[in-house]
Design an enzyme around this catalytic site. Sequence first.
Site, short mmCIF file in Angstrom:
data_model
loop_
_atom_site.label_atom_id
_atom_site.label_comp_id
_atom_site.label_asym_id
_atom_site.label_seq_id
_atom_site.Cartn_x
_atom_site.Cartn_y
_atom_site.Cartn_z
N LEU A 1 0.88 -1.18 0.00
CA LEU A 1 0.00 0.00 0.00
C LEU A 1 0.91 1.22 0.00
O LEU A 1 1.96 1.22 0.65
CB LEU A 1 -0.89 0.05 1.24
CG LEU A 1 -2.06 -0.91 1.35
CD1 LEU A 1 -2.86 -0.60 2.63
CD2 LEU A 1 -2.98 -0.85 0.15
N ASP A 2 0.51 2.28 -0.68
CA ASP A 2 1.29 3.51 -0.66
C ASP A 2 1.38 4.04 0.78
O ASP A 2 0.47 3.82 1.59
CB ASP A 2 0.63 4.58 -1.54
CG ASP A 2 0.63 4.20 -3.01
OD1 ASP A 2 1.41 3.31 -3.39
OD2 ASP A 2 -0.15 4.82 -3.77
N ARG A 3 2.44 4.75 1.06
CA ARG A 3 2.68 5.25 2.42
C ARG A 3 1.48 6.02 3.01
O ARG A 3 1.10 5.78 4.16
CB ARG A 3 3.94 6.12 2.44
CG ARG A 3 4.32 6.59 3.83
CD ARG A 3 5.70 7.22 3.87
NE ARG A 3 6.15 7.37 5.25
CZ ARG A 3 7.41 7.55 5.61
NH1 ARG A 3 8.36 7.61 4.70
NH2 ARG A 3 7.74 7.67 6.89
N VAL B 1 -1.63 5.75 2.49
CA VAL B 1 -2.87 4.96 2.45
C VAL B 1 -2.94 4.05 3.66
O VAL B 1 -1.92 3.53 4.12
CB VAL B 1 -2.93 4.13 1.15
CG1 VAL B 1 -4.18 3.26 1.08
CG2 VAL B 1 -2.85 5.05 -0.08
N ARG C 1 -5.56 6.18 -7.12
CA ARG C 1 -5.32 7.62 -6.96
C ARG C 1 -5.37 8.34 -8.31
O ARG C 1 -6.06 9.35 -8.46
CB ARG C 1 -3.97 7.83 -6.29
CG ARG C 1 -3.89 7.22 -4.90
CD ARG C 1 -2.46 7.14 -4.37
NE ARG C 1 -1.91 8.49 -4.15
CZ ARG C 1 -0.68 8.70 -3.70
NH1 ARG C 1 0.13 7.66 -3.46
NH2 ARG C 1 -0.25 9.94 -3.51
#
Length: 244
Positions: A62-64, A66, A165
């Site tokens: 997961l992106d930071r 998120v 996103r």
Amino acid sequence: MRNKPFSVVFEDNHLLVVNKAAGILVQGDRTGDKTLTDYCKDYIANKYDKPGAVFLHPVHRLDRPVSGLVVFARTSKGLERMMELFRKRDIHKVYWAMVKRRPKEETGKLTHYLVKDEKKNVVTAHEKEVPGSQKAELNYKTLGKMNDHWLLEVRPISGRPHQIRVQLASMGCPIRGDLKYGFHKANADASINLHAFHLVFVHPIKKEKVYLRAALPEEPFWEQYLEFEPVRAKDQHVDNSYSG
């Protein structure tokens, strides 16, 4: 989960699934900040009093900024089989996203061709295939409005970097707090309002269907949306229908 990097959602001999807090890296980068992988290895080592190195590998990222569900494998067999499930898209994923602008259609499918600039860590979305692009698809549904923001349920079909996103931003609905993809204002904690909410998959070893749900972040803006979360321990129809 306030002030905690993660909470455990599911755990057995082969898998560890946690609810990641926004702002925590899944794997290391140039910042050198402690990662979710490090925190979870510490958890396993302490809980089971394991000497030496702990085998624990994230199956996906997961992106930071998120929050939500992240799957780790505790065995090499679990890792290999879970990665195969992700490759074959046999994992059912549901995200919640908060946006300022209402989508033109209440429900829809988005298809784009994404190109990532590795140096800038930014993805651009194209309507048609271009050199070096990867096809990205997702389905979304508008769940409701509160405090001048719309809550969307998003179901990615593919698993591309920054996919949700950039695809939501491309239809004029950037995610709240996501400066990188066009939202006008950052969140105070540098998070974005994107949460990996559900995962459904067949356990790679036990062959039983696993239904997982991550609690929303303990943060005032998120918590007002709890009324959209049906109180169900297991959503047996999550692979066929939208929650809410």
